[in-house]
Design a protein around this motif. Structure first.
Motif, PDB file in Angstrom:
ATOM      1  N   ILE A  84      34.458  46.807  43.848  1.00  0.00           N
ATOM      2  CA  ILE A  84      35.745  46.188  43.499  1.00  0.00           C
ATOM      3  C   ILE A  84      35.536  44.762  42.994  1.00  0.00           C
ATOM      4  N   ARG A  85      34.707  44.009  43.699  1.00  0.00           N
ATOM      5  CA  ARG A  85      34.495  42.608  43.298  1.00  0.00           C
ATOM      6  C   ARG A  85      33.753  42.499  41.970  1.00  0.00           C
ATOM      7  N   GLU A  86      32.843  43.427  41.705  1.00  0.00           N
ATOM      8  CA  GLU A  86      32.143  43.424  40.418  1.00  0.00           C
ATOM      9  C   GLU A  86      33.123  43.688  39.284  1.00  0.00           C
ATOM     10  N   PHE A  87      33.996  44.674  39.468  1.00  0.00           N
ATOM     11  CA  PHE A  87      34.975  44.975  38.419  1.00  0.00           C
ATOM     12  C   PHE A  87      35.945  43.812  38.228  1.00  0.00           C
ATOM     13  N   MET A  88      36.366  43.187  39.316  1.00  0.00           N
ATOM     14  CA  MET A  88      37.281  42.048  39.183  1.00  0.00           C
ATOM     15  C   MET A  88      36.600  40.886  38.456  1.00  0.00           C
TER      16      MET A  88
END
Length: 210
Positions: A84-88
């Motif tokens: 999730i944090r990578e995509f954000m």
């Protein structure tokens, strides 16, 4: 800017059609539908799934990624939160079908960021807890099925097929039970059971694959 649906399909209840229908009923329209079939959600990292890797390659800033729930995005707490944090960080907005949650990396307000990150951690932890509960339930189901199977097959024979054949060969030569027991390394009781009902004795071997 494109909208993606990502689905992980690992059971008959989690079909791609079912997940896509749920998403469309929630009002989503997709430019791309990507699904990993037959991939274990609790053993394979998101980035190691065939279509998961493709999703990492395709997503761009401004895109929206829709998933049924955050557990689709990783095998455990660390994997889900990392994904999730990578995509954000890439500028991708993540939406969930269940509870209609939104994770947007564009916010710069510290309080909003703290609430968002806390929610990500909570949801990822809940997803892992559910996965662990599912694994335990599966183990219990397997153990129960094995017990039922063992009960159906009856007690495992105390003799091998070779010993069974030895008893039958020596019995045909009119040797007494004591001699047969000594030659076959079986108890007298076992020799008696085999001699009295050889068909049942052989069936027991077959039931246990011996």
């Amino acid at each position: 800017m494109a909208t993606f649906l990502y689905a992980r399909v690992s059971t008959s209840e989690q079909t791609l059609s079912h997940q896509q229908t749920q998403a469309e009923k929630a009002g989503f329209i997709f430019d791309h539908v990507i699904a990993d079939h037959g991939v274990s959600g609790v053993s394979v990292l998101m980035k190691d799934r065939p279509e998961g890797r493709r999703l990492f390659d395709m997503l761009r800033a401004g895109d929206t990624l829709v998933v049924r729930w955050v557990d689709r995005l990783g095998r455990n707490y660390a994997d889900v939160t990392d994904t999730i944090r990578e995509f954000m960080r890439r500028g991708v907005v993540i939406r969930t079908i269940i509870n209609n949650m939104t994770f947007d990396g564009s916010t710069t307000d510290p309080m909003q960021m703290a609430v968002r990150d806390a929610m990500i951690s909570f949801m990822a932890a809940s997803a892992q807890a559910q996965a662990e509960a599912t694994k335990e339930a599966q183990k219990a189901g397997i153990a129960n099925a094995k017990e039922k199977d063992d009960a159906y097959r009856g007690r495992k024979p105390s003799y091998s097929r070779e010993q069974f054949q030895t008893v039958m060969d020596l019995a045909s030569k009119s040797m007494n039970v004591s001699e047969i027991a000594q030659a076959s390394s079986l108890s007298r009781q076992t020799v008696y059971r085999i001699k009295e009902d050889p068909a049942a004795a052989e069936k027991a071997l077959a039931m246990w694959g011996l």
